[in-house]
Design a protein around this motif. Sequence first.
Motif, PDB file in Angstrom:
ATOM      1  N   LEU A 141       0.391  -1.286  -0.244  1.00 11.73           N
ATOM      2  CA  LEU A 141      -0.055   0.301  -0.129  1.00 11.73           C
ATOM      3  C   LEU A 141       0.815   1.827  -0.289  1.00 11.73           C
ATOM      4  N   ILE A 142       2.085   0.921   0.634  1.00  7.27           N
ATOM      5  CA  ILE A 142       2.601   2.530   0.526  1.00  7.27           C
ATOM      6  C   ILE A 142       3.821   2.528  -0.988  1.00  7.27           C
ATOM      7  N   THR A 143       3.683   1.419  -1.400  1.00  2.10           N
ATOM      8  CA  THR A 143       4.240   1.313  -3.158  1.00  2.10           C
ATOM      9  C   THR A 143       2.735   2.486  -3.594  1.00  2.10           C
ATOM     10  N   GLY A 144       2.107   1.687  -3.446  1.00  2.96           N
ATOM     11  CA  GLY A 144       1.004   2.416  -4.551  1.00  2.96           C
ATOM     12  C   GLY A 144       0.836   3.835  -3.948  1.00  2.96           C
ATOM     13  N   VAL A 145       1.266   4.173  -2.687  1.00  7.21           N
ATOM     14  CA  VAL A 145       1.040   5.921  -2.200  1.00  7.21           C
ATOM     15  C   VAL A 145       2.582   6.508  -3.500  1.00  7.21           C
ATOM     16  N   ASN A 146       3.694   6.256  -3.270  1.00  2.95           N
ATOM     17  CA  ASN A 146       4.308   6.545  -4.075  1.00  2.95           C
ATOM     18  C   ASN A 146       4.509   6.428  -5.361  1.00  2.95           C
ATOM     19  N   ILE A 147       3.568   5.239  -6.234  1.00  5.41           N
ATOM     20  CA  ILE A 147       3.475   5.017  -7.567  1.00  5.41           C
ATOM     21  C   ILE A 147       2.600   6.392  -7.291  1.00  5.41           C
ATOM     22  N   ALA A 148       1.651   6.928  -7.275  1.00  2.66           N
ATOM     23  CA  ALA A 148       0.839   8.161  -7.090  1.00  2.66           C
ATOM     24  C   ALA A 148       1.478   9.188  -7.219  1.00  2.66           C
ATOM     25  N   PHE A 149       2.032   9.636  -6.086  1.00  2.00           N
ATOM     26  CA  PHE A 149       3.300  10.635  -6.119  1.00  2.00           C
ATOM     27  C   PHE A 149       3.750  11.396  -7.323  1.00  2.00           C
ATOM     28  N   TYR A 150       4.582   9.754  -7.115  1.00  2.48           N
ATOM     29  CA  TYR A 150       6.358  10.187  -8.615  1.00  2.48           C
ATOM     30  C   TYR A 150       5.179  10.663  -9.778  1.00  2.48           C
ATOM     31  N   HIS A 151       4.153   9.769 -10.045  1.00  2.00           N
ATOM     32  CA  HIS A 151       3.309  10.433 -11.386  1.00  2.00           C
ATOM     33  C   HIS A 151       3.042  11.655 -10.820  1.00  2.00           C
ATOM     34  N   ILE A 152       2.829  12.482  -9.991  1.00  3.89           N
ATOM     35  CA  ILE A 152       1.711  13.929 -10.107  1.00  3.89           C
ATOM     36  C   ILE A 152       3.151  14.281 -10.311  1.00  3.89           C
ATOM     37  N   PHE A 153       4.055  14.712  -9.833  1.00  2.75           N
ATOM     38  CA  PHE A 153       5.243  15.725  -9.389  1.00  2.75           C
ATOM     39  C   PHE A 153       5.895  15.263 -10.852  1.00  2.75           C
ATOM     40  N   GLY A 154       5.454  14.003 -11.394  1.00  2.00           N
ATOM     41  CA  GLY A 154       6.092  13.968 -12.811  1.00  2.00           C
ATOM     42  C   GLY A 154       5.513  14.366 -13.731  1.00  2.00           C
ATOM     43  N   LYS A 155       4.423  14.460 -14.149  1.00  2.00           N
ATOM     44  CA  LYS A 155       3.284  15.278 -14.818  1.00  2.00           C
ATOM     45  C   LYS A 155       3.978  17.639 -14.249  1.00  2.00           C
ATOM     46  N   LEU A 156       3.850  17.568 -13.411  1.00  4.14           N
ATOM     47  CA  LEU A 156       4.269  18.614 -13.090  1.00  4.14           C
ATOM     48  C   LEU A 156       5.200  19.266 -13.979  1.00  4.14           C
ATOM     49  N   GLY A 157       6.860  17.973 -13.314  1.00  5.91           N
ATOM     50  CA  GLY A 157       8.297  18.735 -13.217  1.00  5.91           C
ATOM     51  C   GLY A 157       8.327  18.461 -15.187  1.00  5.91           C
ATOM     52  N   THR A 158       7.388  17.322 -15.862  1.00  2.46           N
ATOM     53  CA  THR A 158       7.757  17.203 -16.655  1.00  2.46           C
ATOM     54  C   THR A 158       7.338  18.391 -18.045  1.00  2.46           C
ATOM     55  N   GLU A 159       6.052  18.840 -17.264  1.00  2.00           N
ATOM     56  CA  GLU A 159       6.097  20.384 -17.320  1.00  2.00           C
ATOM     57  C   GLU A 159       6.423  21.743 -17.649  1.00  2.00           C
ATOM     58  N   GLU A 160       7.238  21.756 -16.643  1.00  5.19           N
ATOM     59  CA  GLU A 160       8.347  22.354 -16.184  1.00  5.19           C
ATOM     60  C   GLU A 160       9.522  22.301 -16.880  1.00  5.19           C
ATOM     61  N   PHE A 161      10.110  21.307 -16.983  1.00  6.44           N
ATOM     62  CA  PHE A 161      10.825  20.794 -18.170  1.00  6.44           C
ATOM     63  C   PHE A 161      10.658  21.588 -18.887  1.00  6.44           C
ATOM     64  N   SER A 162       9.493  21.434 -20.046  1.00  8.48           N
ATOM     65  CA  SER A 162       9.516  21.335 -21.369  1.00  8.48           C
ATOM     66  C   SER A 162       9.177  23.516 -22.141  1.00  8.48           C
ATOM     67  N   LYS A 163       8.671  23.552 -21.117  1.00 10.92           N
ATOM     68  CA  LYS A 163       8.450  24.689 -21.423  1.00 10.92           C
ATOM     69  C   LYS A 163       9.493  25.315 -22.597  1.00 10.92           C
ATOM     70  N   GLY A 164       8.816  25.714 -23.724  1.00 19.70           N
ATOM     71  CA  GLY A 164       9.873  26.607 -24.612  1.00 19.70           C
ATOM     72  C   GLY A 164      10.609  25.742 -25.476  1.00 19.70           C
ATOM     73  N   LYS A 165       9.835  24.251 -24.896  1.00 24.49           N
ATOM     74  CA  LYS A 165      10.940  23.439 -25.871  1.00 24.49           C
ATOM     75  C   LYS A 165      10.474  22.503 -25.961  1.00 24.49           C
ATOM     76  N   GLY A 166       9.574  22.056 -25.975  1.00 22.00           N
ATOM     77  CA  GLY A 166       8.171  21.223 -26.612  1.00 22.00           C
ATOM     78  C   GLY A 166       8.714  19.594 -25.633  1.00 22.00           C
ATOM     79  N   GLY A 167       7.573  18.740 -25.422  1.00 26.19           N
ATOM     80  CA  GLY A 167       6.890  17.883 -24.016  1.00 26.19           C
ATOM     81  C   GLY A 167       8.146  16.988 -25.099  1.00 26.19           C
TER      82      GLY A 167
END
Length: 280
Positions: A141-167
């Motif tokens: 269950l802790i693993t499930g929580v970690n999966i959820a968190f790294y997807h959330i931060f992965g989305k937010l972080g990738t959007e930040e890294f993609s600014k001005g250069k594409g996804g």
Amino acid sequence: MKRSGHAMAFSLWVNFVLGILCLFPCVVMYVWGDLSGISARGWLLVFIESVFMTLYIITLALAYEAGDLSVVYPLSRGSAPLFLTIMAVSPWVNEKISLAGGLGIASLAAGVYFVNSTSIRLNDLLKPLRAIRSRASVLSLITGVNIAFYHIFGKLGTEEFSKGKGGILGAFEFITVTSVIVFLLLLVICGAWSALRSSLVNDKVAFSDIIISAVLIGLAYFIVLYTLTLGNVSYIAPLRNFSVVISVILGITVLKEPQGSPKLFASILIFIGILFIAFA
């Protein structure tokens, strides 16, 4: 991982190889200036995502060492979409989930939960839940929580890294930085050097398996990160479980394996969930 007999060492080796593969392009991109232009928010997001990815690797490996696949897999992968949905609709991410999308997520989660049941009898289907207080279940269950968190931060972080250069470029840069940070964190947390050396004694762990796993994991997560910039994380992350359906099809057509009723039932639920999400 489970077949290796030493889940933690196998995870360390896979991430060691992935980190080394990503280290050179990471240095090159920094020298060229691509990474030097990343905002402080972007660096913070990639570090937080890497922490949760590291925790995911550790808790999953510990769960596999503590319990059976039939308990660990359904609880970790089945609970992740539910945790992810809760996080995605929070004011922090503020995603809107339609009725069809919600039904699709629920169907996917149920399918993943049932995939490793030994039969469709109620007693067997409830096995992971009955063992909820065990160490393996808690870690799952802790693993499930970690999966959820790294997807959330992965989305937010990738959007930040993609600014001005594409996804695509943003996703590539994000995963290279993540892989290097995760490897360094594993070295510090797990004392990885001794574990890496001792794991080679186990002849069940083929180095070719480690390299293949590292490449496939890196490629799969790159595709996920890019896709996360295009749509809702609450829809995209659960779709990764379509691999269960593919494995059943390959098992029947290529390996000629007998597929039990629970796995076929789980595949149908996952496929129905994907259809619901597609029309959400």
